[in-house]
Enzyme design. Structure first.
Site, PDB file in Angstrom:
ATOM      1  CD  GLN A  89      -2.582   1.112   1.899  1.00  0.00           C
ATOM      2  OE1 GLN A  89      -3.647   0.212   3.270  1.00  0.00           O
ATOM      3  NE2 GLN A  89      -3.430   2.135   1.910  1.00  0.00           N
ATOM      4  CG  PHE A  90       1.428   3.450  -3.404  1.00  0.00           C
ATOM      5  CD1 PHE A  90       1.256   4.789  -3.837  1.00  0.00           C
ATOM      6  CD2 PHE A  90       0.740   3.323  -4.609  1.00  0.00           C
ATOM      7  CE1 PHE A  90       0.842   6.109  -4.507  1.00  0.00           C
ATOM      8  CE2 PHE A  90      -0.540   3.900  -5.033  1.00  0.00           C
ATOM      9  CZ  PHE A  90      -0.275   4.992  -5.623  1.00  0.00           C
ATOM     10  CB  THR A  91      -2.134   5.156   0.073  1.00  0.00           C
ATOM     11  OG1 THR A  91      -3.012   3.966   0.502  1.00  0.00           O
ATOM     12  CG2 THR A  91      -2.447   5.291  -1.834  1.00  0.00           C
TER      13      THR A  91
END
Length: 146
Positions: free
Chosen positions: A78-80
């Site tokens: 989850q790059f967010t």
């Protein structure tokens, strides 16, 4: 590296209407590689999470790890988690580039499995639907640079 760890009764991830990973009791680990992260951070974070005592003992105190309870982990990229929210529109420039992010995600997942923990995964870079039953709720934020 950064991780959001949730104690769950169950969790699953679905891509294109197909379940790609699911677990019963254990941990949902949302993980993000940050710009500048090194290979040694993945096994360190995996050990930290595997030994994190956030499950209840017989007295109802958080004193047991996921390994102690015989649980499992669902690991989802989850790059967010790298979001910079100073403005109204998040920026993600602090996240590692996709190729590096994939490499560290895979190293983290392998290091977590090497602890003896059964590990299920999402698909890096895919549009995923994550379902979970948070237990507690218990949610812990971990950051290797702190």
């Amino acid at each position: 590296m950064r991780a959001l760890v949730q104690r769950v009764q169950s969790a699953s991830v679905t891509v294109d209407s197909a379940i790609t990973g699911q677990i019963g009791s254990g941990l949902l680990v949302l993980v993000c590689a940050m710009e500048g992260d090194t290979d040694d951070l993945a096994p360190w974070l995996a050990q930290k999470i595997a030994k994190l005592r956030i499950f209840n003992d017989a007295d109802g105190r958080m004193n047991r790890s996921v390994l102690d309870i015989g649980g499992s982990a669902l690991v989802v990229s989850q790059f967010t988690l790298a979001a910079d929210t100073k403005g109204n529109r998040p920026g993600f420039s602090r996240a590692a580039p996709p190729e590096r992010g994939r490499d560290l995600y895979e190293k983290f997942s392998a290091a977590l499995a090497a602890t003896g923990l059964p590990v299920a995964n999402g698909i890096f870079g895919a549009d995923m639907k994550v379902a979970l039953v948070n237990d507690g709720p218990v949610t812990i934020w971990l950051d290797t640079d702190q």
